[in-house]
Design a protein around this motif. Structure first.
Motif, mmCIF file in Angstrom:
data_model
loop_
_atom_site.group_PDB
_atom_site.id
_atom_site.type_symbol
_atom_site.label_atom_id
_atom_site.label_comp_id
_atom_site.label_asym_id
_atom_site.label_seq_id
_atom_site.Cartn_x
_atom_site.Cartn_y
_atom_site.Cartn_z
ATOM 1 N N ASN A 57 0.833 -1.214 0.000
ATOM 2 C CA ASN A 57 0.000 0.000 0.000
ATOM 3 C C ASN A 57 0.862 1.256 0.000
ATOM 4 O O ASN A 57 0.559 2.255 -0.662
ATOM 5 N N THR A 58 1.970 1.222 0.750
ATOM 6 C CA THR A 58 2.868 2.381 0.796
ATOM 7 C C THR A 58 3.469 2.665 -0.577
ATOM 8 O O THR A 58 3.577 3.818 -1.020
ATOM 9 N N LYS A 59 3.882 1.590 -1.277
ATOM 10 C CA LYS A 59 4.467 1.759 -2.615
ATOM 11 C C LYS A 59 3.454 2.361 -3.578
ATOM 12 O O LYS A 59 3.760 3.277 -4.350
ATOM 13 N N TRP A 60 2.203 1.816 -3.536
ATOM 14 C CA TRP A 60 1.186 2.347 -4.451
ATOM 15 C C TRP A 60 0.856 3.804 -4.136
ATOM 16 O O TRP A 60 0.599 4.610 -5.022
ATOM 17 N N GLN A 61 0.831 4.116 -2.835
ATOM 18 C CA GLN A 61 0.578 5.508 -2.463
ATOM 19 C C GLN A 61 1.670 6.432 -2.997
ATOM 20 O O GLN A 61 1.400 7.545 -3.456
#
Length: 220
Positions: A57-61
């Motif tokens: 999720n952090t990467k996509w954000q």
């Protein structure tokens, strides 16, 4: 030194004994701080499925945030490069024509004072008062010339002091009778009689619209 610790009131800042449950100054209840350490959540423990999902999720954000920044930069560039003073003409859609909007008069401003500067008038060409033709020092209105004879005439525009560099145009109504040879400054002209013409011919000198006629009689 007191063995009983003191605490500060969270409202008025007054120090008082930790054995009291309320501040003696303002009466605010003392809140005891918890000494427990919060347990770690599954998302913060490496190796768990929740931790992997949190990393994803952090990467996509970060990717979405980068895309958003690029989109904002492109929008700013388009706004700067597109002309703000025109819109697509509805009558020529698809052709990319841009027309400037009609200016709206500002209330309270007299529009008559906003005018184009006047077009400068062309400088008028000076016109001499008269043109005269001379043979040496004698002014000529007519003269007689033999066939084969050459006479040199001179033209002067008056007033002389206003036309020191005047140019002249010499002509004759019958070039088969008279041949003209004009000097480089056009002020002098050699008149050569080629043949006899009963009644003679007319020699004309012109300067800025003013003309002078000289009648030339011929004889054998």
């Amino acid at each position: 030194m007191s063995v009983i610790p003191e605490v500060k009131c969270r409202r008025c800042g007054q120090s008082f004994s930790a054995l009291r449950s309320r501040c003696p100054n303002c009466g605010t209840r003392r809140v005891a701080q918890s000494g427990r350490t919060p347990a770690a959540t599954p998302g913060t423990v490496k190796g768990t499925a929740a931790y992997e999902r949190a990393e994803t999720n952090t990467k996509w954000q970060m990717i979405f945030g980068l895309i958003l920044v690029v989109a904002v930069i492109l929008a700013v560039i388009v706004m700067v490069t597109v002309r703000p003073d025109g819109l697509d003409n509805p009558g020529t859609q698809g052709q990319g024509t841009i027309t400037a909007p009609t200016p709206t008069p500002t209330p309270g401003i007299d529009q008559t004072i906003i005018a184009q500067p006047p077009t400068p008038s062309p400088t008028p060409i000076p016109v001499p008062e008269s043109v005269k033709v001379f043979f040496f020092e004698d002014e000529k209105d007519e003269f007689t010339e033999k066939v084969g004879e050459a006479v040199k005439l001179k033209a002067v525009a008056y007033p002389v002091d206003q036309f020191p560099n005047a140019t002249f145009k010499w002509s004759v109504n019958d070039e088969s009778v008279i041949k003209l040879t004009v000097s480089e400054d056009t002020k002098e002209c050699e008149v050569l009689c080629l043949k006899h013409q009963p009644g003679g011919v007319t020699l004309t000198v012109e300067c800025n619209g003013v003309t002078k006629d000289v009648h030339v009689y011929t004889k054998n």
